[in-house]
Motif scaffolding. Structure first.
Motif, PDB file in Angstrom:
ATOM      1  N   SER A 332       0.829  -1.208   0.000  1.00  0.00           N
ATOM      2  CA  SER A 332       0.000   0.000   0.000  1.00  0.00           C
ATOM      3  C   SER A 332       0.860   1.253   0.000  1.00  0.00           C
ATOM      4  O   SER A 332       0.548   2.241  -0.679  1.00  0.00           O
ATOM      5  N   ARG A 333       1.954   1.234   0.734  1.00  0.00           N
ATOM      6  CA  ARG A 333       2.819   2.402   0.811  1.00  0.00           C
ATOM      7  C   ARG A 333       3.692   2.540  -0.433  1.00  0.00           C
ATOM      8  O   ARG A 333       4.014   3.654  -0.847  1.00  0.00           O
ATOM      9  N   TYR A 334       4.084   1.441  -1.021  1.00  0.00           N
ATOM     10  CA  TYR A 334       4.786   1.517  -2.303  1.00  0.00           C
ATOM     11  C   TYR A 334       3.897   2.202  -3.335  1.00  0.00           C
ATOM     12  O   TYR A 334       4.334   3.112  -4.054  1.00  0.00           O
ATOM     13  N   GLN A 335       2.660   1.742  -3.438  1.00  0.00           N
ATOM     14  CA  GLN A 335       1.730   2.298  -4.421  1.00  0.00           C
ATOM     15  C   GLN A 335       1.427   3.762  -4.136  1.00  0.00           C
ATOM     16  O   GLN A 335       1.315   4.577  -5.059  1.00  0.00           O
ATOM     17  N   PHE A 336       1.296   4.099  -2.850  1.00  0.00           N
ATOM     18  CA  PHE A 336       1.040   5.478  -2.441  1.00  0.00           C
ATOM     19  C   PHE A 336       2.161   6.397  -2.931  1.00  0.00           C
ATOM     20  O   PHE A 336       1.916   7.456  -3.522  1.00  0.00           O
ATOM     21  N   THR A 337       3.402   5.981  -2.691  1.00  0.00           N
ATOM     22  CA  THR A 337       4.545   6.787  -3.102  1.00  0.00           C
ATOM     23  C   THR A 337       4.645   6.886  -4.619  1.00  0.00           C
ATOM     24  O   THR A 337       4.899   7.959  -5.175  1.00  0.00           O
ATOM     25  N   LEU A 338       4.435   5.772  -5.306  1.00  0.00           N
ATOM     26  CA  LEU A 338       4.508   5.768  -6.770  1.00  0.00           C
ATOM     27  C   LEU A 338       3.411   6.621  -7.399  1.00  0.00           C
ATOM     28  O   LEU A 338       3.627   7.242  -8.445  1.00  0.00           O
ATOM     29  N   ALA A 339       2.243   6.671  -6.757  1.00  0.00           N
ATOM     30  CA  ALA A 339       1.163   7.519  -7.273  1.00  0.00           C
ATOM     31  C   ALA A 339       1.543   8.984  -7.193  1.00  0.00           C
ATOM     32  O   ALA A 339       1.208   9.780  -8.076  1.00  0.00           O
ATOM     33  N   ASN A 340       2.246   9.358  -6.143  1.00  0.00           N
ATOM     34  CA  ASN A 340       2.657  10.749  -5.979  1.00  0.00           C
ATOM     35  C   ASN A 340       3.896  11.100  -6.804  1.00  0.00           C
ATOM     36  O   ASN A 340       4.345  12.247  -6.787  1.00  0.00           O
ATOM     37  N   LYS A 341       4.414  10.100  -7.514  1.00  0.00           N
ATOM     38  CA  LYS A 341       5.552  10.339  -8.390  1.00  0.00           C
ATOM     39  C   LYS A 341       5.159  10.173  -9.849  1.00  0.00           C
ATOM     40  O   LYS A 341       6.020  10.113 -10.735  1.00  0.00           O
ATOM     41  N   GLY A 342       3.847  10.077 -10.105  1.00  0.00           N
ATOM     42  CA  GLY A 342       3.373  10.025 -11.476  1.00  0.00           C
ATOM     43  C   GLY A 342       3.460   8.680 -12.149  1.00  0.00           C
ATOM     44  O   GLY A 342       3.194   8.559 -13.350  1.00  0.00           O
ATOM     45  N   VAL A 343       3.803   7.627 -11.415  1.00  0.00           N
ATOM     46  CA  VAL A 343       3.919   6.296 -12.008  1.00  0.00           C
ATOM     47  C   VAL A 343       2.578   5.573 -11.990  1.00  0.00           C
ATOM     48  O   VAL A 343       2.229   4.854 -12.928  1.00  0.00           O
ATOM     49  N   LEU A 344       1.810   5.761 -10.926  1.00  0.00           N
ATOM     50  CA  LEU A 344       0.479   5.173 -10.788  1.00  0.00           C
ATOM     51  C   LEU A 344      -0.554   6.302 -10.721  1.00  0.00           C
ATOM     52  O   LEU A 344      -0.188   7.462 -10.508  1.00  0.00           O
ATOM     53  N   PRO A 345      -1.846   5.997 -10.887  1.00  0.00           N
ATOM     54  CA  PRO A 345      -2.885   7.035 -10.840  1.00  0.00           C
ATOM     55  C   PRO A 345      -2.795   7.884  -9.580  1.00  0.00           C
ATOM     56  O   PRO A 345      -2.616   7.362  -8.475  1.00  0.00           O
ATOM     57  N   ALA A 346      -2.951   9.195  -9.731  1.00  0.00           N
ATOM     58  CA  ALA A 346      -2.788  10.141  -8.623  1.00  0.00           C
ATOM     59  C   ALA A 346      -3.730   9.871  -7.463  1.00  0.00           C
ATOM     60  O   ALA A 346      -3.408  10.162  -6.309  1.00  0.00           O
ATOM     61  N   ALA A 347      -4.910   9.313  -7.751  1.00  0.00           N
ATOM     62  CA  ALA A 347      -5.902   9.066  -6.699  1.00  0.00           C
ATOM     63  C   ALA A 347      -5.367   8.142  -5.619  1.00  0.00           C
ATOM     64  O   ALA A 347      -5.773   8.216  -4.451  1.00  0.00           O
ATOM     65  N   LEU A 348      -4.432   7.257  -5.985  1.00  0.00           N
ATOM     66  CA  LEU A 348      -3.876   6.312  -5.009  1.00  0.00           C
ATOM     67  C   LEU A 348      -2.917   6.994  -4.044  1.00  0.00           C
ATOM     68  O   LEU A 348      -2.536   6.412  -3.029  1.00  0.00           O
ATOM     69  N   GLY A 349      -2.519   8.217  -4.344  1.00  0.00           N
ATOM     70  CA  GLY A 349      -1.553   8.927  -3.516  1.00  0.00           C
ATOM     71  C   GLY A 349      -2.171   9.864  -2.508  1.00  0.00           C
ATOM     72  O   GLY A 349      -1.490  10.753  -1.992  1.00  0.00           O
TER      73      GLY A 349
END
Length: 493
Positions: A332-349
């Protein structure tokens, strides 16, 4: 670029969001101390599960009574890796663990490749453990006279329970994991003490640590299965934003986790050898490998009594549950960080306004975990040899790739930044030694991958390729998107 510039904290995407006038929170906060982080990291290692599962395999398929030396060497390799990991920590200001370290040293392409590999690795071990916990709960229920219910029912119930806990603040998880961990380590320590006091049928086997075992047939297998027990230890850095004084807390938690895990595994595996007798340890362990016995549980009944044996059976279930909860938090925290870095959808961040947790990412982790497990159930895989065996094999290969790339990145980072005055032992020599050791381990794993998977050569090749393909996919994705590379590196240096 100066060291001061590299260690400064960038406003990054959080500032972007604030500028747009939104109240969405995109950075986690907390006050986790060293003990809390250590509890969560060791819980991910599932100590009682490793002693009950990995150790008998290492003894039976490996060098027999020499298996404890394999666990000791694996622990030393992890300590070598940790030295470079900790030395570079002050220059990594993100809660991204492996991928943040790699990106800081080698850029966005390598960083995104590492991130994709990490997600595949952690989803793999999580799904595998969901299969394992389903089987373990069913086995426990029937052992105490309960109904024989299909294992997937228990597995999906575990997913639901993890979903509820993982959705809330990390403190909820840390408290549960602390209790579970103390109990499981405590019960194994009781077994260890009982065995060593009794001395076993042949006395305490000091020969288990004789360096001559290094040349024994199958010695590398002991190291291999010992290393799989360390999966998730680097997650100390994943909790960076939720730790108090992270520049001090993360290094201490990393060293503490590696030392505790390494010493615990080595001594407990040694106790199993002593309890069975050095000359009979391999044959006793092979009974467990074949599914006809349970070396740890049976030995608990023999040396510590029926009550300890029954408690150990229960704690085996709670251990695996604690393991999947830990990996749920990491993913969950990996995905959260990646979302805030533009790799995954922003909503996950976006962090939950009340729980201060990556709750949206947690929901995705739950949904994907359930779907992937459902696919394996429909495919007709059994919970241990199929679901756990295949998924753990992917995770083992992935973890070796992650640690090797990260260790090399530590060396590269300090070579590129000569302005940083550091001890050459910790910035150069040790990272190189760790890289060589990890490269040797990865080669051995790949050469013996059919033994790791328990499947055919074709199946083993496909499973081994998955983490490599994930790395390549991340690398290519970042290479094709300049905007992603820019956002990914925004908070790195």
């Amino acid at each position: 670029m100066t060291a001061a510039q590299m260690t400064s904290t960038s406003a990054g995407d959080g500032a972007e969001v604030a500028a747009k006038g939104t109240t969405e929170k995109r950075r986690l906060e907390g006050s986790l101390g060293v003990p809390s982080i250590v509890f969560m990291v060791i819980a991910a290692a599932a100590p009682i599960t490793v002693i009950g599962g990995n150790s008998p395999i290492a003894i039976g398929n490996g060098p027999g009574s020499g298996a404890p030396l394999g666990f000791l060497i694996a622990g030393l390799v992890m300590i070598l890796f940790s030295v470079g990991f900790v030395t570079m920590t002050p220059y990594v200001k993100e809660a991204g663990a492996f991928f943040s370290y790699v990106a800081t040293a080698s850029g966005a392409r390598m960083g995104v490749g590492t991130a994709f590999t990490a997600l595949v690795t952690y989803y793999g071990i999580q799904i595998g453990c969901y299969g394992y916990v389903g089987w373990a709960i069913g086995d426990l229920v029937t052992a105490f006279g309960g109904p024989d219910i299909p294992w997937p029912v228990y597995s999906f119930a575990a997913i639901a329970a993890v979903a509820v806990i993982g959705y809330h603040n990390i403190d909820v998880s840390s408290k549960f994991l602390a209790v579970a961990l103390v109990c499981e380590i405590g019960i194994v320590c009781i077994l260890d003490v009982a065995v060593f006091i009794n001395g076993g049928p042949e006395g305490i086997s000091w020969h288990s640590f004789d360096v001559s075992h290094v040349t024994d047939s199958g010695f590398g297998i002991a190291i291999l299965y010992a290393l799989t027990g360390f999966i998730g230890f680097e997650s100390t850095a994943v909790y960076r934003d939720e730790a108090k004084n992270p520049s001090r807390t993360i290094p201490l938690a990393t060293y503490a986790a590696v030392l505790i895990i390494g010493v615990f595994y080595t001594i407990s595996t040694w106790a199993l050898v002593t309890g069975a007798g050095a000359s009979k340890a391999r044959s006793v362990a092979l009974e467990t490998v074949s599914g006809n016995a349970n070396m740890m549980i049976d030995m608990a009944g023999q040396y510590a009594g029926v009550v300890v044996r029954d408690i150990m059976q229960v704690l085996l279930v709670t251990s695996i549950f604690a393991c999947v909860l830990s990996f749920h938090n990491i993913i969950s925290r990996y995905q959260f960080t990646l979302a805030n870095k533009g790799v995954l959808p922003a909503a996950l961040g976006v962090a939950h306004p009340k729980h201060d947790a990556p709750s949206r990412s947690s929901i995705l982790t739950t949904v994907l975990g359930a779907l992937l497990l459902l696919i394996l159930v429909v495919a007709g895989l059994d919970p241990l040899g199929g679901v756990f065996g295949y998924c753990a094999a992917i995770a083992t290969c992935g973890m070796m790739i992650l640690m090797l790339v990260s260790s090399v990145s530590v060396f590269v980072f300090f070579r590129r930044h000569h302005e940083i005055v550091g001890n050459p032992v910790t910035t150069t020599i040790v990272p190189l030694l760790a890289s060589l050791g990890l490269a040797a381990c990865l080669v051995f794993i790949l050469v013996n991958f059919t033994m790791v998977t328990g499947g055919s050569m074709a199946v083993s090749v496909i499973l081994a390729l998955i983490p490599f393909l994930a790395f390549a996919g991340g690398f290519v994705t970042a290479a094709a998107s300049p905007r992603m590379r820019g956002r990914f590196m925004a908070n790195v240096l």
